[in-house]
Scaffold this motif. Structure first.
Motif, PDB file in Angstrom:
ATOM      1  N   THR A   1      -4.941   4.353   3.490  1.00  0.00           N
ATOM      2  CA  THR A   1      -4.143   4.775   4.645  1.00  0.00           C
ATOM      3  C   THR A   1      -3.907   6.276   4.572  1.00  0.00           C
ATOM      4  O   THR A   1      -3.860   6.973   5.578  1.00  0.00           O
ATOM      5  N   GLY A   2      -3.757   6.756   3.299  1.00  0.00           N
ATOM      6  CA  GLY A   2      -3.530   8.189   3.093  1.00  0.00           C
ATOM      7  C   GLY A   2      -4.178   8.661   1.794  1.00  0.00           C
ATOM      8  O   GLY A   2      -3.843   9.728   1.289  1.00  0.00           O
ATOM      9  N   GLY A   3      -5.058   7.851   1.237  1.00  0.00           N
ATOM     10  CA  GLY A   3      -5.726   8.243  -0.001  1.00  0.00           C
ATOM     11  C   GLY A   3      -5.823   7.140  -1.036  1.00  0.00           C
ATOM     12  O   GLY A   3      -6.305   7.371  -2.154  1.00  0.00           O
ATOM     13  N   SER A   4      -5.395   5.954  -0.676  1.00  0.00           N
ATOM     14  CA  SER A   4      -5.255   4.878  -1.656  1.00  0.00           C
ATOM     15  C   SER A   4      -6.538   4.343  -2.263  1.00  0.00           C
ATOM     16  O   SER A   4      -6.491   3.578  -3.224  1.00  0.00           O
TER      17      SER A   4
ATOM     18  N   GLY B   1       2.507   3.840  -1.877  1.00  0.00           N
ATOM     19  CA  GLY B   1       2.698   4.445  -3.190  1.00  0.00           C
ATOM     20  C   GLY B   1       1.413   5.053  -3.688  1.00  0.00           C
ATOM     21  O   GLY B   1       0.358   4.916  -3.064  1.00  0.00           O
ATOM     22  N   SER B   2       1.515   5.737  -4.817  1.00  0.00           N
ATOM     23  CA  SER B   2       0.355   6.456  -5.343  1.00  0.00           C
ATOM     24  C   SER B   2       0.128   6.179  -6.823  1.00  0.00           C
ATOM     25  O   SER B   2      -0.603   6.911  -7.483  1.00  0.00           O
TER      26      SER B   2
ATOM     27  N   ASP C   1      -0.412  13.490  -2.587  1.00  0.00           N
ATOM     28  CA  ASP C   1      -1.355  12.984  -1.582  1.00  0.00           C
ATOM     29  C   ASP C   1      -1.929  14.095  -0.703  1.00  0.00           C
ATOM     30  O   ASP C   1      -2.652  13.833   0.254  1.00  0.00           O
TER      31      ASP C   1
ATOM     32  N   ARG D   1      10.837   3.591   3.473  1.00  0.00           N
ATOM     33  CA  ARG D   1       9.873   3.912   4.545  1.00  0.00           C
ATOM     34  C   ARG D   1      10.342   3.331   5.879  1.00  0.00           C
ATOM     35  O   ARG D   1      10.190   3.969   6.925  1.00  0.00           O
TER      36      ARG D   1
ATOM     37  N   TYR E   1      -0.327  -1.575   7.350  1.00  0.00           N
ATOM     38  CA  TYR E   1       0.658  -0.606   6.871  1.00  0.00           C
ATOM     39  C   TYR E   1       0.861   0.385   8.031  1.00  0.00           C
ATOM     40  O   TYR E   1       1.869   0.323   8.732  1.00  0.00           O
TER      41      TYR E   1
ATOM     42  N   GLY F   1       0.805  -1.226   0.000  1.00  0.00           N
ATOM     43  CA  GLY F   1       0.000   0.000   0.000  1.00  0.00           C
ATOM     44  C   GLY F   1       0.833   1.268   0.000  1.00  0.00           C
ATOM     45  O   GLY F   1       0.293   2.359   0.160  1.00  0.00           O
TER      46      GLY F   1
ATOM     47  N   TYR G   1       1.744  13.181   8.094  1.00  0.00           N
ATOM     48  CA  TYR G   1       1.339  11.851   7.618  1.00  0.00           C
ATOM     49  C   TYR G   1       2.552  10.982   7.305  1.00  0.00           C
ATOM     50  O   TYR G   1       2.621   9.818   7.712  1.00  0.00           O
ATOM     51  N   TYR G   2       3.513  11.523   6.551  1.00  0.00           N
ATOM     52  CA  TYR G   2       4.626  10.676   6.127  1.00  0.00           C
ATOM     53  C   TYR G   2       5.509  10.263   7.300  1.00  0.00           C
ATOM     54  O   TYR G   2       6.103   9.175   7.271  1.00  0.00           O
TER      55      TYR G   2
HETATM   56  N1  GLN Z   1       0.277   7.313  -1.196  1.00  0.00           N
HETATM   57  C1  GLN Z   1       0.184   7.211   0.216  1.00  0.00           C
HETATM   58  C2  GLN Z   1       1.372   6.441   0.765  1.00  0.00           C
HETATM   59  O1  GLN Z   1       2.157   6.008  -0.002  1.00  0.00           O
HETATM   60  C3  GLN Z   1      -1.107   6.568   0.635  1.00  0.00           C
HETATM   61  C4  GLN Z   1      -1.115   5.113   0.502  1.00  0.00           C
HETATM   62  C5  GLN Z   1      -2.324   4.447   1.071  1.00  0.00           C
HETATM   63  O2  GLN Z   1      -3.354   5.064   1.337  1.00  0.00           O
HETATM   64  N2  GLN Z   1      -2.185   3.148   1.291  1.00  0.00           N
HETATM   65  O3  GLN Z   1       1.526   6.273   1.923  1.00  0.00           O
END
Ligand code: GLN
Length: 456
Positions: free
Chosen positions: A148-151, A103-104, A404, A337, A179, A101, A289-290
């Motif tokens: 998790t952040g927009g996926s 990545g975008s 994101d 990460r 994640y 999960g 977030y990151y």
């Molecule tokens: N693009 C964001 C990330 O890489 C969201 C990923 C998500 O929502 N799983 O963390």
């Protein structure tokens, strides 16, 4: 049969799936048999559901898009999958994703690159790109993703389908590969708001296997949808809509901004009052977030040690078995990460990064709460641009993370959000879809879905 032949026809161009079930027709036949015996077949009977490959399925591989889980078959179904099946849904296959999960664009999958059905030289978004592309190309009726952040929301926007990120805790995370546990939620894709709402109804509700799952039950999210012929002149009369000012700032493509402004005018025609609202902490969401997502993932991914799951490196002693299995099994983004997260959590930097990010998260949560006390829903673009070319941002992680900006705040605040197509910008053979994001108060998916249904 028609879905399967459609799936096979377009799959060589799209690569949405990592695995296609070989028992779809047998399961469909069982439903027909039940029907002929007048047995209950369930509200999802025969509905083909795609499932993101970081969601566990007992009868199919579940790789999370990672080499480290190549050929892994979990001994159980995720609760969301179990519930879909119990209502008659048929899991058609496992969809492609960015590794775990992260990545975008879905280019971060260890296995294949998925294409956007609107223009196969472009990314479908991510990380649930396979699930979004599959619904967009009608390879299945609906699909499950994770956000998790927009996926769920960003790929829905890129592929021109509906994506629903539920309130944190609305859907059990049991069987979703972790994640960032405080942000992760399973979400739904559909080609209409009603489809996404029906799927949400199927998978939500308390689960004793996930301590963070809410006990609010599983309402019928589409029960109060007015039929289209009963809409009246101003079906959304009195609804207060806040357009988040910071989401129209520089850095957002002009075509996206004007499409979202047209969507806002459409909401006014439907009877809403639309006002700009300011969320001054909005731009802090991305760095917070990151840091938090990387920190949590560095801890969550420690379970992939070459012993408990998946592939194992040949090694003489234990430390190199761990090290070699992880070095071979994880891709570059995942390793980065883990390094960032371990750094942010380390004793010397914890206060400067992790703790700071948690404090920012509280500020963000409060500012959304205040904005939602004044407004029924908030709106924004779902992403700062439409789908871009495969490879365009692959070697520029910061540019990818910056994309994101529209979605991560919602996860930090734990709120529900619905993305639905609201227009097109130029690009590709037929134009590229743009998604509108509607954000609601916690556990108010019903309102979001109703407004979305009337809007579409
Ligand atoms: N693009 C964001 C990330 O890489 C969201 C990923 C998500 O929502 N799983 O963390």
């Amino acid at each position: 049969e028609s879905y399967l032949s459609r799936l096979r026809l377009v799959e060589p161009h799209l690569n949405s799936f990592l695995h296609v079930s070989d028992s779809v027709l047998r399961e469909a036949q069982e439903i027909d048999d039940k029907l002929s015996r007048n047995e209950d077949i369930g509200p999802l009977a025969g509905v083909l559901v795609g499932v993101k490959d970081n969601i566990c399925t007992a009868d199919m591989p579940s790789t999370g898009g990672s080499r480290i889980l190549e050929n892994y078959r979990p001994p159980f179904d995720a609760t969301a999958v179990k519930r879909v099946k119990a209502l008659g849904g048929i899991v058609v296959g496992k969809t492609n994703l960015d590794e775990f999960g992260m990545g975008s664009t879905t280019e971060g999958s260890a296995y294949k690159v998925t294409s956007n059905p609107w223009d196969i030289s472009r990314v479908p978004g991510g990380s649930s790109g396979g699930s979004a592309a599959a619904v967009s190309a009608r390879q299945c009726a609906v699909s499950l993703g994770s956000d998790t952040g927009g996926s769920v929301r960003q790929p829905a926007s890129f592929c021109g389908v509906v994506g629903l990120k539920p309130t944190y805790g609305r859907v059990s995370r049991y069987g979703l590969m972790a994640y960032a546990s405080s942000l992760d939620v399973i979400g739904c894709f559909g080609s209409s708001v009603a489809d996404a709402g029906i799927l949400l109804g199927a998978i939500s509700g308390h689960d004793r296997l996930d301590a963070t799952s809410s006990d609010r039950g599983a309402p019928d999210f589409t029960a109060h949808f007015p039929p289209a012929d009963a809409f009246g002149a101003k079906p959304l009369q009195g609804l207060r809509v806040g357009l988040i000012r910071e989401t129209l700032d520089s850095g957002v493509d002009h075509g996206v901004t004007s499409t979202v402004q047209r969507a806002a005018s459409h909401l006014e025609e439907l009877g809403c009052t639309v006002k700009e609202v300011s969320l001054p902490s909005f731009s802090l969401g991305l760095p917070a977030y990151y840091i938090l997502a990387s920190s949590e993932s560095s801890s969550n991914l420690s379970r992939y040690d070459g012993v408990r799951y998946g592939s194992q490196a040949a090694a003489e002693e234990l430390n190199s078995l761990y090290g070699d299995s992880r070095a071979r099994g994880f891709g570059a983004e995942v390793k980065m990460r883990i390094l960032m997260g371990t750094y942010a959590l380390s004793a010397g930097y914890y206060n400067a990064y992790y703790k700071r990010a948690q404090q920012v998260r509280t500020v963000i949560r409060k500012s959304f709460k205040a904005a939602l006390d004044e407004n029924d829903i908030l709106i924004s673009p779902a992403a700062p641009s439409a789908a871009y070319k495969i490879g365009e941002k692959k070697n520029d992680p910061l540019a990818m993370y910056a994309g994101d900006i529209m979605t991560v705040n919602v996860n930090l605040a734990g709120l529900p959000a619905l993305v639905l197509p609201c227009g097109f910008v130029e690009g590709g053979p037929a134009g590229l879809p743009v998604g509108l994001q509607m954000i609601g108060a916690a556990f108010d998916e019903e309102k979001l879905l109703k407004v979305g249904h009337i809007f579409e």
